[in-house]
Design a protein around this motif. Structure first.
Motif, PDB file in Angstrom:
ATOM      1  N   PRO A   1     -34.073  -5.169  11.371  1.00 46.08           N
ATOM      2  CA  PRO A   1     -33.456  -5.871  12.500  1.00 46.08           C
ATOM      3  C   PRO A   1     -33.393  -7.396  12.347  1.00 46.08           C
ATOM      4  N   THR A   2     -33.587  -7.886  11.135  1.00 46.57           N
ATOM      5  CA  THR A   2     -33.622  -9.342  10.954  1.00 46.57           C
ATOM      6  C   THR A   2     -32.233  -9.929  10.698  1.00 46.57           C
ATOM      7  N   VAL A   3     -32.121 -11.238  10.972  1.00 45.85           N
ATOM      8  CA  VAL A   3     -30.914 -12.008  10.685  1.00 45.85           C
ATOM      9  C   VAL A   3     -31.333 -13.210   9.849  1.00 45.85           C
ATOM     10  N   HIS A   4     -30.727 -13.345   8.675  1.00 41.94           N
ATOM     11  CA  HIS A   4     -31.051 -14.451   7.773  1.00 41.94           C
ATOM     12  C   HIS A   4     -29.825 -15.317   7.545  1.00 41.94           C
ATOM     13  N   GLU A   5     -30.053 -16.604   7.411  1.00 43.68           N
ATOM     14  CA  GLU A   5     -29.000 -17.500   6.969  1.00 43.68           C
ATOM     15  C   GLU A   5     -28.948 -17.492   5.452  1.00 43.68           C
ATOM     16  N   VAL A   6     -27.752 -17.598   4.902  1.00 48.09           N
ATOM     17  CA  VAL A   6     -27.547 -17.669   3.454  1.00 48.09           C
ATOM     18  C   VAL A   6     -26.624 -18.843   3.169  1.00 48.09           C
ATOM     19  N   ASP A   7     -26.927 -19.608   2.153  1.00 51.48           N
ATOM     20  CA  ASP A   7     -26.062 -20.714   1.781  1.00 51.48           C
ATOM     21  C   ASP A   7     -24.689 -20.178   1.383  1.00 51.48           C
ATOM     22  N   LEU A   8     -23.653 -20.646   2.067  1.00 50.80           N
ATOM     23  CA  LEU A   8     -22.309 -20.107   1.848  1.00 50.80           C
ATOM     24  C   LEU A   8     -21.821 -20.384   0.429  1.00 50.80           C
ATOM     25  N   ASP A   9     -22.109 -21.566  -0.089  1.00 56.31           N
ATOM     26  CA  ASP A   9     -21.675 -21.890  -1.452  1.00 56.31           C
ATOM     27  C   ASP A   9     -22.386 -21.007  -2.476  1.00 56.31           C
ATOM     28  N   GLU A  10     -23.656 -20.699  -2.214  1.00 49.62           N
ATOM     29  CA  GLU A  10     -24.384 -19.831  -3.128  1.00 49.62           C
ATOM     30  C   GLU A  10     -23.824 -18.416  -3.091  1.00 49.62           C
ATOM     31  N   ALA A  11     -23.455 -17.966  -1.897  1.00 52.03           N
ATOM     32  CA  ALA A  11     -22.840 -16.642  -1.774  1.00 52.03           C
ATOM     33  C   ALA A  11     -21.533 -16.593  -2.556  1.00 52.03           C
ATOM     34  N   LEU A  12     -20.744 -17.655  -2.451  1.00 46.80           N
ATOM     35  CA  LEU A  12     -19.470 -17.698  -3.169  1.00 46.80           C
ATOM     36  C   LEU A  12     -19.693 -17.717  -4.677  1.00 46.80           C
ATOM     37  N   SER A  13     -20.722 -18.403  -5.124  1.00 50.49           N
ATOM     38  CA  SER A  13     -20.995 -18.466  -6.564  1.00 50.49           C
ATOM     39  C   SER A  13     -21.415 -17.104  -7.103  1.00 50.49           C
ATOM     40  N   ARG A  14     -22.013 -16.265  -6.271  1.00 48.82           N
ATOM     41  CA  ARG A  14     -22.389 -14.909  -6.687  1.00 48.82           C
ATOM     42  C   ARG A  14     -21.196 -13.965  -6.674  1.00 48.82           C
ATOM     43  N   ASN A  15     -20.325 -14.137  -5.681  1.00 48.24           N
ATOM     44  CA  ASN A  15     -19.280 -13.156  -5.400  1.00 48.24           C
ATOM     45  C   ASN A  15     -18.046 -13.439  -6.256  1.00 48.24           C
ATOM     46  N   GLU A  16     -17.969 -12.778  -7.397  1.00 46.19           N
ATOM     47  CA  GLU A  16     -16.872 -13.023  -8.330  1.00 46.19           C
ATOM     48  C   GLU A  16     -15.523 -12.649  -7.728  1.00 46.19           C
ATOM     49  N   LEU A  17     -15.476 -11.559  -6.971  1.00 44.56           N
ATOM     50  CA  LEU A  17     -14.218 -11.147  -6.365  1.00 44.56           C
ATOM     51  C   LEU A  17     -13.735 -12.193  -5.372  1.00 44.56           C
ATOM     52  N   SER A  18     -14.646 -12.721  -4.576  1.00 42.95           N
ATOM     53  CA  SER A  18     -14.259 -13.714  -3.585  1.00 42.95           C
ATOM     54  C   SER A  18     -13.657 -14.956  -4.248  1.00 42.95           C
ATOM     55  N   ARG A  19     -14.268 -15.397  -5.329  1.00 46.22           N
ATOM     56  CA  ARG A  19     -13.731 -16.562  -6.039  1.00 46.22           C
ATOM     57  C   ARG A  19     -12.352 -16.260  -6.614  1.00 46.22           C
ATOM     58  N   ALA A  20     -12.168 -15.050  -7.116  1.00 50.22           N
ATOM     59  CA  ALA A  20     -10.904 -14.697  -7.772  1.00 50.22           C
ATOM     60  C   ALA A  20      -9.751 -14.584  -6.798  1.00 50.22           C
ATOM     61  N   ILE A  21     -10.027 -14.202  -5.548  1.00 54.85           N
ATOM     62  CA  ILE A  21      -8.937 -13.933  -4.607  1.00 54.85           C
ATOM     63  C   ILE A  21      -8.630 -15.122  -3.699  1.00 54.85           C
ATOM     64  N   MET A  22      -9.238 -16.268  -3.928  1.00 56.60           N
ATOM     65  CA  MET A  22      -9.074 -17.399  -3.016  1.00 56.60           C
ATOM     66  C   MET A  22      -7.620 -17.841  -2.865  1.00 56.60           C
ATOM     67  N   SER A  23      -6.834 -17.706  -3.905  1.00 55.89           N
ATOM     68  CA  SER A  23      -5.443 -18.164  -3.839  1.00 55.89           C
ATOM     69  C   SER A  23      -4.446 -17.033  -3.647  1.00 55.89           C
ATOM     70  N   THR A  24      -4.924 -15.831  -3.325  1.00 61.82           N
ATOM     71  CA  THR A  24      -4.010 -14.703  -3.140  1.00 61.82           C
ATOM     72  C   THR A  24      -3.163 -14.898  -1.888  1.00 61.82           C
ATOM     73  N   THR A  25      -1.924 -14.423  -1.966  1.00 60.64           N
ATOM     74  CA  THR A  25      -1.007 -14.550  -0.831  1.00 60.64           C
ATOM     75  C   THR A  25      -0.547 -13.200  -0.295  1.00 60.64           C
ATOM     76  N   THR A  26      -1.056 -12.106  -0.896  1.00 58.41           N
ATOM     77  CA  THR A  26      -0.782 -10.762  -0.380  1.00 58.41           C
ATOM     78  C   THR A  26      -2.048  -9.929  -0.481  1.00 58.41           C
ATOM     79  N   LEU A  27      -2.140  -8.921   0.352  1.00 55.75           N
ATOM     80  CA  LEU A  27      -3.272  -7.996   0.281  1.00 55.75           C
ATOM     81  C   LEU A  27      -3.218  -7.193  -1.011  1.00 55.75           C
ATOM     82  N   ALA A  28      -2.023  -6.848  -1.445  1.00 58.24           N
ATOM     83  CA  ALA A  28      -1.875  -6.083  -2.680  1.00 58.24           C
ATOM     84  C   ALA A  28      -2.415  -6.856  -3.873  1.00 58.24           C
TER      85      ALA A  28
END
Length: 360
Positions: free
Chosen positions: A238-265
Motif C-alpha cells: 500500500p505504499t506510494v514512492h516518489e521516483v526521479d522522473l529523469d532516472e525513470a526515463l533513463s531506464r525506460n528505453e521504449l519511452s526514450r525511443a518513442i518521444m518523437s512519435t506522431t502516431t500510435l502505430a
C-alpha cells in the motif's frame, strides 16, 4: 486550486488517482485526472485505446483536450469505464488521445497545463512498470506508461513521478524496483481506500483492487490475470514512492525511443522492436480467440463445483486470494458475466469476500 494527476497507464490508475488525491490533498480542492480510455477486453472488445473520435458527448476542457462527462458514451461496439467513473468520482476526467503518438500527448499535456495552471502535477503509476527497461521477461504492457512518461519528460513544468503499490501489476516484482524507488510519500490506509470502495465493486482493475485491499490490511498472495500470476500482498503493497522522473526515463528505453512519435502505430512498432512485442497485438489475438469461444453458462451448481476445484488447486500453490476478473477467466465465463458471478459468490459465501478480492 486545481491538481493535475496523470494516470500513467489508464484503467485502474485513474481510480488510484482519486485515492491518491484524497490521501495527499484532501477535499479542499479537486483534481483533473488525465487518463487513457484503454480498458481490458471484458469491458472494451476492441483492442487498443479509444480516442476522442470513439465517443459521443465529450466536452472541451482546453483547446486540445476533452473531458469525459457522465453523459458521454463510447461508440458501439467500443466500451469504456470512463463515463461511469465520471459519474461516481468527484473529479474531472480528461482524455489522453494517443493516436498522434508521444508528440500528440505532449501537446495535450502542455495545453492542459497552460489552461489549468495546476497547483501540482503528479504522474501516477500503480505497480511500477513505468520503470521497466523493456527487456524484463515479466513485462506485459509497457506502451501506455512509456507514452505518458515520454510526454511528461518533454513538458516544461515540474512533474512528480509517483509509484503506488510497487509490484502489484505483476510486471516488475518489488525486489526489482526497490533500488530505484525514492522517498516514501504515503502509505495508504483503510480510510484512504474508502472513497473508491464503491467503484471497485464494479471496476475490473486488478492492480488498484489489490492496492485498496492491501490498504485495508489484506496480506497473502493474490492470483491475477488470465495467466494466473501470483502477486504478494505485503506491507510494501500500500505504499506510494516518489521516483526521479529523469532516472525513470533513463531506464525506460521504449519511452526514450518513442518521444518523437506522431502516431500510435509508430509507437507500437517501436515496442515490437525494443520489447519484442506489442500489447495491442496481444489484445488483437485474444479478441480473435474470444470470438471463437463459447462461454459457459452461469449455473450456480456448476460454478460452485468448478470453484471448489480451483480453490483447492490454488491453495496448494500458496494462493490466498484472487480477483473476480481472474475467476471469470478460470470459469470460462464471458466478461459481461463478471458482475453476476460476483453477486452469486458473495451471496452464497459472504465470509470469503474481502473487498474487492475473493479469499480462498
Amino acid at each position: 486550486m486545481t491538481r493535475l494527476i496523470v494516470a500513467a497507464g489508464g484503467g485502474g490508475d485513474a481510480v488510484a488517482a482519486a485515492m491518491l488525491h484524497a490521501a495527499l490533498y484532501g477535499d479542499a480542492d479537486q483534481a483533473v485526472i488525465l487518463t487513457y480510455a484503454w480498458d481490458r477486453l471484458l469491458i472494451d472488445p476492441l483492442p487498443g485505446p479509444r480516442g476522442t473520435d470513439d465517443f459521443t458527448g465529450l466536452e472541451p476542457l482546453s483547446p486540445a483536450v476533452s473531458k469525459v462527462p457522465a453523459e458521454a458514451r463510447p461508440i458501439a461496439p467500443a466500451g469504456s469505464t470512463l463515463p461511469r467513473l465520471a459519474a461516481e468520482l468527484p473529479h474531472t476526467l480528461a482524455l489522453i488521445d494517443p493516436n498522434n503518438g508521444a508528440e500528440g500527448i505532449t501537446h495535450q499535456l502542455e495545453d492542459l497545463i497552460t489552461h489549468l495552471q495546476p497547483t501540482s502535477i503528479d504522474l501516477l503509476d500503480v505497480g511500477g512498470d513505468v520503470l521497466a527497461r523493456g527487456d524484463e521477461p515479466t513485462l506485459k504492457s509497457p506502451l501506455a506508461d512509456s507514452l505518458t512518461l515520454a510526454a511528461c519528460a518533454q513538458v516544461n513544468a515540474p512533474i512528480r513521478l509517483l509509484v503506488a503499490g510497487p509490484g502489484l501489476d505483476g510486471e516488475l516484482p518489488y525486489e526489482d524496483l526497490r533500488g530505484i524507488l525514492g522517498p516514501l510519500i504515503h502509505t495508504f490506509t483503510a480510510n484512504d481506500a474508502e472513497p473508491i470502495g464503491p467503484v471497485l465493486e464494479w471496476h475490473p482493475s486488478e492492480a488498484t483492487g489489490m492496492l485498496a485491499a492491501a490498504a485495508r490490511g489484506v496480506r497473502g498472495t493474490c492470483e491475477v490475470r488470465d495467466a494466473g500470476l501470483p502477486i504478494p500482498l505485503t506491507d510494501e503493497s500500500p505504499t506510494v514512492h516518489e521516483v526521479d522522473l529523469d532516472e525513470a526515463l533513463s531506464r525506460n528505453e521504449l519511452s526514450r525511443a518513442i518521444m518523437s512519435t506522431t502516431t500510435l502505430a509508430e509507437a507500437e512498432a517501436l515496442s515490437r522492436e525494443i520489447c519484442g512485442f506489442s500489447e495491442i497485438d496481444y489484445e488483437r489475438n485474444k479478441a480473435l480467440w474470444l470470438k471463437e469461444q463459447q462461454p459457459a453458462t452461469l449455473d450456480s451448481e456448476s460454478v460452485h463445483h468448478q470453484l471448489a476445484q480451483f480453490e483447492a488447486e490454488a491453495r496448494s500453490r500458496g494462493i490466498t486470494h484472487t480477483t473476480f476478473r481472474h475467476l471469470t477467466e478460470v470459469l470460462n465465463l464471458d466478461g459481461s458475466q463478471r458482475d453476476d458471478l460476483r453477486q452469486l459468490l458473495i451471496s452464497s459465501c459472504p465470509e470469503q469476500y474481502v473487498a474487492p478480492l475473493w479469499q480462498l
